[in-house]
Design a protein around this motif. Structure first.
Motif, PDB file in Angstrom:
ATOM      1  N   TYR A 120       0.869  -1.148   0.105  1.00 15.27           N
ATOM      2  CA  TYR A 120      -0.086   0.102   0.057  1.00 15.27           C
ATOM      3  C   TYR A 120       0.810   1.152   0.088  1.00 15.27           C
ATOM      4  O   TYR A 120       2.043   1.080   0.103  1.00 15.27           O
ATOM      5  CB  TYR A 120      -0.754  -0.105   1.135  1.00 15.27           C
ATOM      6  N   PHE A 121       0.279   2.511  -0.040  1.00 18.57           N
ATOM      7  CA  PHE A 121       1.190   3.575  -0.171  1.00 18.57           C
ATOM      8  C   PHE A 121       0.596   4.447   1.196  1.00 18.57           C
ATOM      9  O   PHE A 121      -0.374   4.237   1.739  1.00 18.57           O
ATOM     10  CB  PHE A 121       0.563   4.593  -1.106  1.00 18.57           C
ATOM     11  N   LYS A 122       1.820   5.316   1.695  1.00 15.13           N
ATOM     12  CA  LYS A 122       1.544   6.026   2.787  1.00 15.13           C
ATOM     13  C   LYS A 122       0.477   7.269   2.361  1.00 15.13           C
ATOM     14  O   LYS A 122       0.562   7.477   1.108  1.00 15.13           O
ATOM     15  CB  LYS A 122       2.724   6.411   3.167  1.00 15.13           C
ATOM     16  N   LEU A 123      -0.060   8.011   3.379  1.00 15.91           N
ATOM     17  CA  LEU A 123      -0.506   8.951   2.794  1.00 15.91           C
ATOM     18  C   LEU A 123       0.016  10.244   2.194  1.00 15.91           C
ATOM     19  O   LEU A 123      -0.621  10.975   1.572  1.00 15.91           O
ATOM     20  CB  LEU A 123      -1.406   9.738   4.306  1.00 15.91           C
ATOM     21  N   GLY A 154       1.878   9.623  -0.349  1.00 12.26           N
ATOM     22  CA  GLY A 154       1.954   8.987  -1.524  1.00 12.26           C
ATOM     23  C   GLY A 154       3.181   8.202  -1.807  1.00 12.26           C
ATOM     24  O   GLY A 154       3.345   7.441  -2.901  1.00 12.26           O
ATOM     25  N   PRO A 203      -2.424   5.109  -5.304  1.00 10.33           N
ATOM     26  CA  PRO A 203      -1.986   5.843  -4.101  1.00 10.33           C
ATOM     27  C   PRO A 203      -3.241   6.318  -3.098  1.00 10.33           C
ATOM     28  O   PRO A 203      -3.491   6.612  -2.001  1.00 10.33           O
ATOM     29  CB  PRO A 203      -1.005   6.899  -4.190  1.00 10.33           C
ATOM     30  N   GLU A 204      -4.270   6.811  -4.264  1.00  8.52           N
ATOM     31  CA  GLU A 204      -5.696   7.138  -3.503  1.00  8.52           C
ATOM     32  C   GLU A 204      -6.673   6.182  -2.913  1.00  8.52           C
ATOM     33  O   GLU A 204      -7.173   6.367  -1.929  1.00  8.52           O
ATOM     34  CB  GLU A 204      -6.286   7.904  -4.883  1.00  8.52           C
ATOM     35  N   ASN A 240      -4.171   2.900   0.132  1.00 10.84           N
ATOM     36  CA  ASN A 240      -3.208   3.751   0.995  1.00 10.84           C
ATOM     37  C   ASN A 240      -3.462   3.217   2.607  1.00 10.84           C
ATOM     38  O   ASN A 240      -4.473   2.400   2.623  1.00 10.84           O
ATOM     39  CB  ASN A 240      -3.347   4.964   0.937  1.00 10.84           C
ATOM     40  N   GLU A 241      -2.750   3.634   3.403  1.00  8.19           N
ATOM     41  CA  GLU A 241      -2.779   2.998   4.880  1.00  8.19           C
ATOM     42  C   GLU A 241      -3.870   3.473   5.486  1.00  8.19           C
ATOM     43  O   GLU A 241      -4.239   2.973   6.484  1.00  8.19           O
ATOM     44  CB  GLU A 241      -1.641   3.730   5.488  1.00  8.19           C
ATOM     45  N   SER A 258      -6.909   3.568   3.624  1.00  9.32           N
ATOM     46  CA  SER A 258      -8.183   3.159   2.857  1.00  9.32           C
ATOM     47  C   SER A 258      -9.136   2.032   3.600  1.00  9.32           C
ATOM     48  O   SER A 258     -10.153   2.111   3.081  1.00  9.32           O
ATOM     49  CB  SER A 258      -7.671   2.777   1.525  1.00  9.32           C
TER      50      SER A 258
END
Length: 334
Positions: free
Chosen positions: A74-77, A79, A187-188, A191-192, A194
């Protein structure tokens, strides 16, 4: 079992510092020597990566794996991608276990080692099983290090350690013969924050769930702390009916330095959040034996509960605040 001749130890992972994976100097040599000492007559398969220096290492068979690289779960907030070594662990474990010809196998990290062979007796010490969630042919012995009963202050389901496994070779392959995980790309949406009101599923949960889903596709959770639809009870039954959970001392397992001393997992807060062997025995009695009566008034469990009252449960406040903070950031993100 013909003592230790029926056992092959798969030592998986890097034997030295490998790209972004620091390695304690000499730890793999120590690991291999410990197997010769505590499992005399067993076979050693070293499953590692291309380009590793194997000088001075004592093993019987070598498996060289092509590095799949880190995976993005996943992506961090902000990005940036959150990378893990999940696929690396799958490849080195899976490919090593595929080469095993003995009925029993051990999966041992290349940065851990043996201090005894107590795990052999533990594997056949608990013979009763129920039919519900009975997926493996025999029980597999695992470490309680990172086998969490609580995470971030809350009860957690299916959080099984990936450190140490001992059991039938076919059962270890059932657990570790997994497809590689695909990289997150959005990323949207990936993400962490989501997972609504929760954290992403932990890596160790992910491995165990992937194995269980081969037998029962309905077993699933949405996030780290998801306990809906009876997840905690079903997780306990899976643990009790397919595994034996014990501490490193009870197994005869030694840990490398990064998991000792001031490491978070070795502090009281980390240790008391893990499953204890006594708790596993109670789960075994409850779910697998004809006599399901549990002696709940046990001094060790009372002490454990009090320790969790001080070190584990207060963390829930911090967890809720972090989730609220993430929720605000996520709203801005979308």
């Amino acid at each position: 079992m013909n003592r230790f001749k029926d056992i092959t130890v798969v030592v998986q992972g890097p034997v030295q510092t490998f790209q972004d994976r620091p390695q304690e100097p000499g730890i793999t040599e120590k690991c291999l020597k410990s197997i010769r000492e505590h499992l005399p007559g067993s076979k050693i398969i070293l499953s590692t990566w291309e380009g590793q220096d194997l000088t001075g290492l004592d093993f019987d068979e070598l498996v060289i794996c092509a590095d799949p690289g880190p995976n993005i779960r996943y992506f961090k907030l902000d990005g940036s991608p959150q990378r893990f070594n999940n696929n690396r662990q799958i490849v080195s474990s899976r490919e090593g276990l595929k080469k095993v010809k003995t009925p029993y196998a051990v999966k041992l990290r290349s940065d851990n080692y043996l201090t005894g062979n107590h795990f052999v007796k533990l594997q056949y010490a608990y013979t009763e099983r129920s039919e519900k969630h009975k997926y493996l042919q025999q029980r597999v012995v695992v470490s309680n290090v990172f086998t969490r009963k609580y995470a971030k202050g809350y009860p957690v389901a299916y959080h099984l350690s990936d450190f140490f496994y001992f059991g039938l070779t076919e059962d270890l392959l059932s657990i570790w013969d997994l497809p590689l995980y695909k990289n997150a790309t959005n990323p949207e949406q990936q993400n962490e924050a989501s997972v609504k009101g929760d954290f992403p599923i932990d890596c160790t949960q992910m491995f165990w769930l992937s194995a269980l889903q081969k037998f029962n596709p309905s077993i699933a959770i949405k996030g780290l702390l998801d306990t809906s639809n009876g997840a905690l009870v079903n997780s306990d039954i899976c643990f009790a009916n397919n595994l034996v959970i014990a501490s490193p001392e009870q197994l005869g397992l030694g840990l490398c330095q990064k998991f000792l001393g001031e490491a978070r997992i070795s502090r009281t807060k980390g240790q008391c959040a893990q499953w204890q062997h006594t708790e596993w025995i109670n789960a075994y009695k409850k779910h697998c034996t004809a006599n399901s009566k549990i002696n709940r008034i046990q001094l060790s469990l009372i002490k454990l509960w009090l320790t969790r009252m001080w070190h584990v449960f207060p963390t829930r406040i911090e967890t809720r605040l972090k989730l609220l903070k993430w929720k605000r950031k996520f709203r801005k993100l979308i």
